[in-house]
Design a protein around this motif. Sequence first.
Motif, PDB file in Angstrom:
ATOM      1  N   GLY A  16       0.514  -1.621   0.238  1.00 39.51           N
ATOM      2  CA  GLY A  16      -0.018  -0.200  -0.349  1.00 39.51           C
ATOM      3  C   GLY A  16       0.793   0.977  -0.052  1.00 39.51           C
ATOM      4  O   GLY A  16       1.590   0.812  -0.211  1.00 39.51           O
ATOM      5  N   PRO A  17       0.731   2.338  -0.019  1.00 41.22           N
ATOM      6  CA  PRO A  17      -1.308   2.530  -0.748  1.00 41.22           C
ATOM      7  C   PRO A  17      -1.363   2.654  -2.201  1.00 41.22           C
ATOM      8  O   PRO A  17      -0.863   2.674  -3.283  1.00 41.22           O
ATOM      9  CB  PRO A  17      -1.637   4.373  -0.171  1.00 41.22           C
ATOM     10  CG  PRO A  17      -0.315   4.799  -0.207  1.00 41.22           C
ATOM     11  CD  PRO A  17       0.795   4.214  -0.347  1.00 41.22           C
ATOM     12  N   ALA A  18      -2.696   1.912  -1.850  1.00 41.86           N
ATOM     13  CA  ALA A  18      -2.883   1.553  -3.859  1.00 41.86           C
ATOM     14  C   ALA A  18      -4.833   0.883  -3.512  1.00 41.86           C
ATOM     15  O   ALA A  18      -5.576   1.042  -2.286  1.00 41.86           O
ATOM     16  CB  ALA A  18      -2.350  -0.067  -3.789  1.00 41.86           C
ATOM     17  N   GLY A  76       3.946  11.215  -9.524  1.00 45.42           N
ATOM     18  CA  GLY A  76       4.719   9.481  -8.945  1.00 45.42           C
ATOM     19  C   GLY A  76       3.608   7.927  -8.849  1.00 45.42           C
ATOM     20  O   GLY A  76       3.901   6.646  -8.168  1.00 45.42           O
ATOM     21  N   THR A  77       2.159   8.387  -9.158  1.00 42.96           N
ATOM     22  CA  THR A  77       1.177   7.365  -8.873  1.00 42.96           C
ATOM     23  C   THR A  77       1.062   6.548  -9.981  1.00 42.96           C
ATOM     24  O   THR A  77       1.473   7.164 -11.142  1.00 42.96           O
ATOM     25  CB  THR A  77      -0.030   7.988  -8.222  1.00 42.96           C
ATOM     26  OG1 THR A  77      -0.307   8.926  -7.651  1.00 42.96           O
ATOM     27  CG2 THR A  77      -1.144   6.134  -8.240  1.00 42.96           C
ATOM     28  N   SER A  78       1.210   5.386  -9.612  1.00 47.37           N
ATOM     29  CA  SER A  78       1.067   4.476 -11.659  1.00 47.37           C
ATOM     30  C   SER A  78      -0.616   4.054 -12.090  1.00 47.37           C
ATOM     31  O   SER A  78      -1.273   3.180 -10.418  1.00 47.37           O
ATOM     32  CB  SER A  78       1.709   3.286 -11.443  1.00 47.37           C
ATOM     33  OG  SER A  78       1.603   2.518 -10.435  1.00 47.37           O
ATOM     34  N   GLY A 130       0.629   3.629  -5.220  1.00 49.67           N
ATOM     35  CA  GLY A 130       0.897   5.106  -4.967  1.00 49.67           C
ATOM     36  C   GLY A 130       0.223   6.227  -4.252  1.00 49.67           C
ATOM     37  O   GLY A 130       1.031   6.866  -3.694  1.00 49.67           O
ATOM     38  N   ASN A 131      -0.900   5.461  -4.828  1.00 55.18           N
ATOM     39  CA  ASN A 131      -1.919   6.892  -3.689  1.00 55.18           C
ATOM     40  C   ASN A 131      -3.258   6.180  -3.719  1.00 55.18           C
ATOM     41  O   ASN A 131      -3.801   5.790  -4.366  1.00 55.18           O
ATOM     42  CB  ASN A 131      -1.851   8.169  -4.578  1.00 55.18           C
ATOM     43  CG  ASN A 131      -2.490   9.375  -3.883  1.00 55.18           C
ATOM     44  OD1 ASN A 131      -3.475   9.478  -3.381  1.00 55.18           O
ATOM     45  ND2 ASN A 131      -1.470   9.995  -3.661  1.00 55.18           N
TER      46      ASN A 131
END
Lengths: 432, 429
Positions: A248-250, A294-296, A316-317
Motif C-alpha cells: 500500500g497505498p493502492a 508518482g502514482t501508477s 502509490g496513492n
Amino acid sequence: MIHRSIAAVLASALAAVPLAAGAAGAHPARTIVQTGDGPPLAAVELWFRAPSVGFGEPLVGIAQLAAESVAASVGHGEPLAALVQDSGGRLQIATFSDSVQVTAVVPAASAARIARAAFEDYTRPALTQDGYKRARESVAVEAAESQADPDVQLRTQLFDALFAQGPDRYTALPTVKQLGALAYPEIVAFAKRAFRAENAVAVVTGVSESAPVLSALGGAGTSEPVEAPAASAASAAPPSVVSDSVAGPAFGMAFAGPPIADQRAATAMDFLADYLLDAKLGAVAEALHGVAPGTSVSGQFITLHDPGILLVEVVGNASGAARETVERALQRVQQPLDAQTFEAARRRYVYRVLHDSQSAQAQADNLGWYAVEGSPSYAPFNGGEQGEYLALARSLTPEYVANVARVYLKAAPAIATLTPQPAAQAQKGAAR
Amino acid sequence: MLLRALSVAVASLALMLPAFAAAPVPAATPRIIEIASASAPVTGMQLFVPAGLDRQPRNRSGLAAVVAQALIETPVNGLALALAVARAGGSITYTVDGQETHFYLEAAPSHFAEAASLFALALTHPDFGPVAIESAAAYVTQRASASNGDGLSVGAAMFRSIYLAKTNAGLPTWGSVATIAQISPADAADFFRENYVARGSIIVGAGAAAPGLSEGERMVAAVLPDRDAAEIVGSGRLPVKARSRELVTHRDLPAAWIVLGYDAPAPGSRDFAPVLVLESLIGQAVGRGLAPPLVSTPTDAEMPVGSLYLFDTVPSAVIVYANGAGGDPTLAVRTVATVIDTLVAAPLTQAELALAKAQATGNMLFEEATIADRSWLTGNFAREGAGDDYAARVLPAIAAVTPAQLRTAAKRYFTHYTTSIVLPREGRP
C-alpha cells in the motif's frame, strides 16, 4: 556431468500412474495452426476449459498444481518441463478462472515433437508422486512471489468482492495453507477430467508449415471444448474492502462488463480501457499527474465468457483526491468524446492491439484465449487489420462507446483499498 | 524472413518525399537493411546513429541520453514527438549504448509512413532550448538514480567500466547527477550536430512492408547530413582485460549480487558460436545448481542466476550473475569454475553437446522474438561487421560447433574473469 536434466533427477521416480485410457489417436477439440515468415521460433499451446478451483467444492490452486504436476512427471518419457528446456525452449503454465494454459516456446524445428509430447502427456496424463512433489515446490515459489505483488493483492480482493459465486471469485495460485490441502488423489481426479483431448484447444504459431504439427496433434479439430464455460455470478451490491499491506497505498475498482458474445460492446470496453488506463498516455494517468504525482495506473478489460471485467488499479496513492480523479474520468467517458480525440484514441488502441500480437507466443496466447472463451474468430490477431475484431473497432462511434460506458460503468463497482502496513507488523508477517 | 539489403537510389529521393521536397538531398545515405515479414502485424524501423556513450566527454556523462530524450520530446505539429507518434498510431523509443544510440519507431502498417514523417521532422528541427534540455535532463537524472537500485545493472555497469575502459563507452548509460547538471543546451546541440549523421548510421526496416516501410526509411535517411561523426573520445586509460580482479560497491539493495565478467569474441568471429554455446551451458548449469524453476521466469532481472552475452559493444563480453536473494551467490562462481574445469579436462559427449547447442539456438531465437528485437539484432550485427544476414547465419554456425571448439573457447575466454560484487549498505535491515 554438466548437463543434468530433470529426467536424470527423476530417474528413480515411482512408476507412472496412467489416468486415462483410449485417448490414443484422439485430436484436440479445436486446432489452430498459424504459419508465419518470422524467425523460426514457435509457440505450442494447449488450453483446457476448466475452473482454476476445480469442478467441485472450490480448491484454490488445484488447476495450477495439476498442470505443473503433469509437466514434471515422467509420463511417457522425459518430463515435458525437461523436454522443452532441452529443446532450447521455455515452458510456462498459467491458470485463469475458467481455463488452463500450457505454453512451450521452442525453436520451430522442434514444434511438432513438442506438440506431440505435450498433447500426449496432458491428454493421457501419467502422473507420478515425484512430479507432484516437484510441482508443489514450484507452485509454492510462484504463489509466494505473486502474493507480494500489489496488483495481485488488489485483484484478489476485487474479484472476491465483485463476484457472489463462481470461479472468478478466487485466485489461481494458492496460499501455503491451501496448497497443503491439495492432495495427490484430488490432483489426479482433476487432471483426468480437465485434460481430455475433447476439452483441449491446441494452438501453434511461428511455424512455416502446418502439416507436421497437425499430424503430431492427431489431426485438426473444429469443435468447442466439451466442458461448459465456467459461470460466475456478480454481486448485486459489491462491497468496498480495506486492508493493510506492505504494497500500500493502492486502490482498485472492478466493474462487471459485457460477455464475449456481445462482441461490439466488448470491443468498446477494450477501447475504453486503453483510452482510460494506458499507463503513460491514458486519460486517468494524465489526470492523476497533477493530483498525485508518482502514482501508477494500470488496468484492462478482461474478455470472458460472461461477464467480462473492467479492472482499474492505482498504486502509490489511495487518497480521496486520487479516487475522485479516477471517478471523474470514468464519468466523463459516459458522454461522447469529441471526434478528434476519439479518432486519435482509436488509432492508439488499434496500434496497441497489433503491437501486442507480434511474437509467436503473443499470437498463440491471443488465439488460444478467445478460442477457449468460445469465440475463436473474434481473436484480435485473427486477420490483423482486416480481421473481425479490428473491423468492429473501426465500427465504433463516440456515441456507441459512451452508451456502453453508461451501461457498464454506472453500476457500483467493487472497490479495494490497500493501506500501508505498519513496519513492525510487516516484519512480524515476514518472519512468520 | 526476407532479408534484403537496399542500396537506396539517391536521385529518386526528392521525388518520393513531398514533405521534404525542398530539403537538400544528401549525397550519401545511411546504410539501409530491410527484413520485411508478410505475416507481421506491425511495421518497425530501427535507426542506429553513431551517438553512443563513447562520443560524449567524461564530464558530460549522460549527454547522449539527454540528447535522445530531448529529441523524442521535440514538438512536432504542436505535440512532443513521442505523443504525436502515439496519436498517429505508433510508438517511438530509444536506447543509448556504448557505441551508438538507436531509435525504434513502430506503427500500424497503414500509419507507418505518417509516423516516420513525424520522426523525420523532429530530426530536422530538434528542440535543444533551455526548457527542453532542463526537462530531458530531469528525466535522465531520474533514470540514473533508479538504475542504482538494480543489482544486476550496477554489477554489469561496474564490469563495463573496466572492459570498455579504453574509451568512454563504459560510462554509465544514464550518466550521473553531477555530470548531467553540467550539460548545457549548446552541448546538446553540438552533440546532435556532430553525431546524428549519415555516415556510420544504419536503418533497419522490419515487419509488414506495405504500404509505408520503404517510404519511411527514405524519409528518415534523407534528413541525416552526409558527414562523419565526431571523433570517439579516448579515456587515456589502457583497456583492462578480465583477469581475476574484484570490484566491490555498496547500494541500497536487500541482498548481494555477484557479477562475473569474461572477455568474449565479437559477432562474426569464428569463436562467436562456440562461446554462445558455452554461455548457454554455463547459464543452464548455474541455474540448475541454485534454484531450478519448473516454469520459466520472464526477465533476466527477476532470475536469481543467469548469464548474458554482451555483444552490443566492441569488445564483447559474457557475464554470469547471481542474486543473493535467490540463494547462495557464491555457488554460481563455483559452478562456473566446475563447468570450465570439466570442459577443459574432457570434451562433452555428443548428447551433451546437442543439448547445449539446442539451448544456444533457443536463446538466440528468443533474442529476435519481436520486430523490435529482430531489427535491433540485425542492425547490431551489421554495425559490428558481421554482415546483414548474420542473424540467420549464426544458427547454422551454432549447429556446426564441435567439442574441440568448445574446449578451445573455454580455455581462451573463461579462465580469467572480473568479479563485481554489489553489497547491501550497512545498517539496512
